[in-house]
Design an enzyme around this catalytic site. Sequence first.
Site, PDB file in Angstrom:
ATOM      1  N   HIS B 274       0.825  -1.029   0.132  1.00  0.00           N
ATOM      2  CA  HIS B 274      -0.054  -0.016   0.043  1.00  0.00           C
ATOM      3  C   HIS B 274       0.897   1.412   0.161  1.00  0.00           C
ATOM      4  O   HIS B 274       1.882   1.438   0.724  1.00  0.00           O
ATOM      5  CB  HIS B 274      -0.949  -0.097   1.233  1.00  0.00           C
ATOM      6  CG  HIS B 274      -0.504   0.068   2.632  1.00  0.00           C
ATOM      7  ND1 HIS B 274      -0.370   1.155   3.332  1.00  0.00           N
ATOM      8  CD2 HIS B 274      -0.323  -1.142   3.503  1.00  0.00           C
ATOM      9  CE1 HIS B 274       0.234   0.786   4.244  1.00  0.00           C
ATOM     10  NE2 HIS B 274       0.346  -0.617   4.448  1.00  0.00           N
ATOM     11  N   ASP B 286       6.057   0.455   6.621  1.00  0.00           N
ATOM     12  CA  ASP B 286       4.609   0.317   6.444  1.00  0.00           C
ATOM     13  C   ASP B 286       4.111   1.581   5.371  1.00  0.00           C
ATOM     14  O   ASP B 286       3.677   2.597   5.966  1.00  0.00           O
ATOM     15  CB  ASP B 286       3.951   0.235   7.864  1.00  0.00           C
ATOM     16  CG  ASP B 286       2.539   0.162   7.910  1.00  0.00           C
ATOM     17  OD1 ASP B 286       2.058  -0.620   6.581  1.00  0.00           O
ATOM     18  OD2 ASP B 286       1.820   0.138   8.700  1.00  0.00           O
ATOM     19  N   GLU B 319      -5.044   1.792   2.782  1.00  0.00           N
ATOM     20  CA  GLU B 319      -5.257   0.632   3.453  1.00  0.00           C
ATOM     21  C   GLU B 319      -5.224   0.805   4.808  1.00  0.00           C
ATOM     22  O   GLU B 319      -6.284   0.342   5.493  1.00  0.00           O
ATOM     23  CB  GLU B 319      -3.928  -0.151   3.065  1.00  0.00           C
ATOM     24  CG  GLU B 319      -3.975  -1.712   3.632  1.00  0.00           C
ATOM     25  CD  GLU B 319      -3.566  -1.609   4.991  1.00  0.00           C
ATOM     26  OE1 GLU B 319      -4.016  -2.766   5.675  1.00  0.00           O
ATOM     27  OE2 GLU B 319      -2.991  -0.818   5.716  1.00  0.00           O
ATOM     28  N   ASP B 345       3.106  -6.562   3.405  1.00  0.00           N
ATOM     29  CA  ASP B 345       2.801  -5.479   3.945  1.00  0.00           C
ATOM     30  C   ASP B 345       3.231  -5.861   5.574  1.00  0.00           C
ATOM     31  O   ASP B 345       2.208  -5.770   6.482  1.00  0.00           O
ATOM     32  CB  ASP B 345       1.382  -5.237   3.814  1.00  0.00           C
ATOM     33  CG  ASP B 345       0.871  -3.758   4.702  1.00  0.00           C
ATOM     34  OD1 ASP B 345       1.634  -3.101   5.188  1.00  0.00           O
ATOM     35  OD2 ASP B 345      -0.258  -4.027   4.916  1.00  0.00           O
ATOM     36  N   HIS B 416       3.214   2.328  12.983  1.00  0.00           N
ATOM     37  CA  HIS B 416       2.156   3.276  13.157  1.00  0.00           C
ATOM     38  C   HIS B 416       2.777   4.228  14.326  1.00  0.00           C
ATOM     39  O   HIS B 416       2.188   4.782  15.008  1.00  0.00           O
ATOM     40  CB  HIS B 416       0.889   2.714  13.691  1.00  0.00           C
ATOM     41  CG  HIS B 416       0.143   1.806  12.668  1.00  0.00           C
ATOM     42  ND1 HIS B 416      -1.026   1.239  12.851  1.00  0.00           N
ATOM     43  CD2 HIS B 416       0.428   1.348  11.263  1.00  0.00           C
ATOM     44  CE1 HIS B 416      -1.298   0.570  11.938  1.00  0.00           C
ATOM     45  NE2 HIS B 416      -0.700   0.476  10.890  1.00  0.00           N
TER      46      HIS B 416
END
Lengths: 461, 461
Positions: B274, B286, B319, B345, B416
Amino acid sequence: MPLKPALLLAALTLPLPAMAQMSPAQVAKLRDAALKDEIAWDITEGLTTEIGPRLAGTDDEARARTWAVAKLKALGFSNVRVEPYQMPVWVRGEEKASIIAPFPQQLQLAALGNSGATSAEGLEAEVVYFPTLADLEAAPAARVAGKIAFVSHAMHAAQDGSSYGPFGQVRRAGPAIASRKGAAAILIRSIGTDYHRNAHTGVTTFPEGVAPIPAAALSLPDAEQLERVLERGKPVRVKLLLTPRQIGTRESGNVIAEVPGRDPKAGVVLIGGHLDSWDQGTGAIDDASGVAITAAAAKRIMAAGRPRRTIRVVWFGAEEVGGFGGTAYAKAHAGERHALAAESDFGADRVWKFDTALPASAAAIADRLQTALAPLGITRGNAVAGDGTDIAPTLALGVAAVDLTQDGTRYFDYHHTPDDTLDKIDRAQLQQNVAAWTAMLAVVADAPEEIGAVPRPAAGH
Amino acid sequence: MPLKPALLLAALTLPLPAMAQMSPAQVAKLRDAALKDEIAWDITEGLTTEIGPRLAGTDDEARARTWAVAKLKALGFSNVRVEPYQMPVWVRGEEKASIIAPFPQQLQLAALGNSGATSAEGLEAEVVYFPTLADLEAAPAARVAGKIAFVSHAMHAAQDGSSYGPFGQVRRAGPAIASRKGAAAILIRSIGTDYHRNAHTGVTTFPEGVAPIPAAALSLPDAEQLERVLERGKPVRVKLLLTPRQIGTRESGNVIAEVPGRDPKAGVVLIGGHLDSWDQGTGAIDDASGVAITAAAAKRIMAAGRPRRTIRVVWFGAEEVGGFGGTAYAKAHAGERHALAAESDFGADRVWKFDTALPASAAAIADRLQTALAPLGITRGNAVAGDGTDIAPTLALGVAAVDLTQDGTRYFDYHHTPDDTLDKIDRAQLQQNVAAWTAMLAVVADAPEEIGAVPRPAAGH
Ligand SMILES: [Zn+2]
Ligand SMILES: [Zn+2]
């Protein structure tokens, strides 16, 4: 059984009768018992949890002094007190930065202590890149004027922390150099060794007559990102918002506690660390652990009986922003006889080396220290002891010293960042520190030799 | 010699003549050459530097699509295009928190995607603690109403990332549960495994009719600090300022590029990752590395000659915030024959395992994959392949799959967070990934077997 803890506390805090010099076996027993120490953890956990960050001269540092006095009294120390002094206080404001062109994105940074401020709207300027401090120094003012100077470099981890001295100059001196050349602001690559987006703060100095410009450190990932953006060869514009303030003169103070000795003429053994911390972490490795280790060791000596020399534990104030506590202490106690001084201000990882600075007449103390410390994996170094910002002004008067040098391999991963928090303390290594300090104090405080002056130039780092 | 690079590019991008199925020796040669791949690094470095963060539905993600189209065209892919779709967009605002009493200090946190907002002045409330999500679920509404619910837990690192599913529920479902019980806000311990003060964001969902309350993750040091403060037994009050916004429906899109196959009836091999990322890091692991690995492998197959099956590289949009790109792709391409799908991913650390989901008639492909991947240290697993949010809606239609599973031991240290930056990519491991994908594509895209449907329930994680 509500009486039991109180009785236990009374037993622990009641000074035992005076003793003669401890035997090597007694020293070893005290040392090994300290490997199960819980006092240092209790202090470190309590100070970082119940106070948290404690920037010099602020209400947070004042709350820390109140907490410290209560804790040191509860541990049974004598003459627990605060010795106040006045100091100028700088406080952090907002801090934001972003690349405006050619590739818009935010940058993570932290203002340096004493940084000047931008306007409330921030400033925007082109970035001019200098790989090293020497490159900035060599640059003509015309290249720098009106721009944001960006000075990078490549500090690496070293077990003994030896890279901090030379690389730290970028932070200490870089902003004033940039200001003299008319820079609008300065960004430096953090004086640190980790790749997390938590920038490393620390104090900088603008001498009299040099305008304090906005000065901040980028985290390593951000500094390298900015380098990559600059490598594309297009003009790079950065917007910077920094709103720290100098809030004037405020009160700070040193917190002092003692284990009274049986021979007042033998001089004081001065130990300690600093109570203040930077404002973004909770100051666990810098320096809750230092005040905890030294107080825990002194408490263990106290519990074993009255030593020959008075042990004075000082939790210095305002170390980070210019060593105000150490200077105030040396001034207030210049007339007193200090036999020896030692400071813990390099985290809580294991002590791996010790050094001494002793007069020839007391050289045998170093041999006894070697015997006492070797079982902890601590080797005898060949440097002249004298580490520590807080004891430096006292050492400069000719006082003997011992350094118990901690493993600093990961120290500059966390130093002066939001990441300096309790979870960075390894309890087993903290206990090894307490054992080392307990053994050192057992040898030094009880040494039958006189410990006279050691001539030395002004120290500190 | 200005012509040389252009000639070289032409030679690389001109499709070579059609070939028969590659021999095992040819596959091995392609695989081993990919261990020196520079294409994946170039894409990862370029996307994270020249675009940086690229939150779904924002201008940053749109710039990333423009960048992606240019890059994929420059690499010589065919049919490079954007397939747009509409989606609701959430953007982060200010975020601050501090303990007001009993021990005043700041906390580091990150709003969760779809978090509600406090007022511009923030909110202050007492904290009510729940060790687990089950404890929150079991609590009567009266314990929670008007309070800030704090839900902790203890996610640990796992090589296969298997802890993310169960522990991630705290983030996905916790805020709605707290809202239903009338909580003023919710704080969770980050779904992460590192002890840095960078909180882990990620999407949460408030179902229709459930008010979106302010919802944020604390970093692990902050969550444990708050637990220690709560353990003291005094009421704990926290002030919280979160000002994210839902900004309505915006355009996002999937970027698509192809290596045309020589047999249009054999079905498409769908691969990708993504393009969007969370907004605080630069989305290196990511998922810049995922789009880079898959495109680099496809490019290497293209350079070796026209494969039997068309390889379609999709850099999916949006995503992170709900798999909008994967859903839009499956809808737009439902009428097409897909032979197989595979997604990257999970960072860029080495592939250690592969799994397949193949019809019995094509089972021999798995044996040939084992032969081709074993020299890279990749073992054959015994799971049914089908990982990946973006390919899940396509797989649900019965498409065969291969999973190349990366080592996720350190993935949730950075996932994240602001720490998801280029420096986290290990170049040698990135190259091992490209080699694995190149070998996989060489086997799968050229396989002489027909690859028919694999019945499966709706997948995804
Ligand atoms: Zn310090
Ligand atoms: Zn992802």
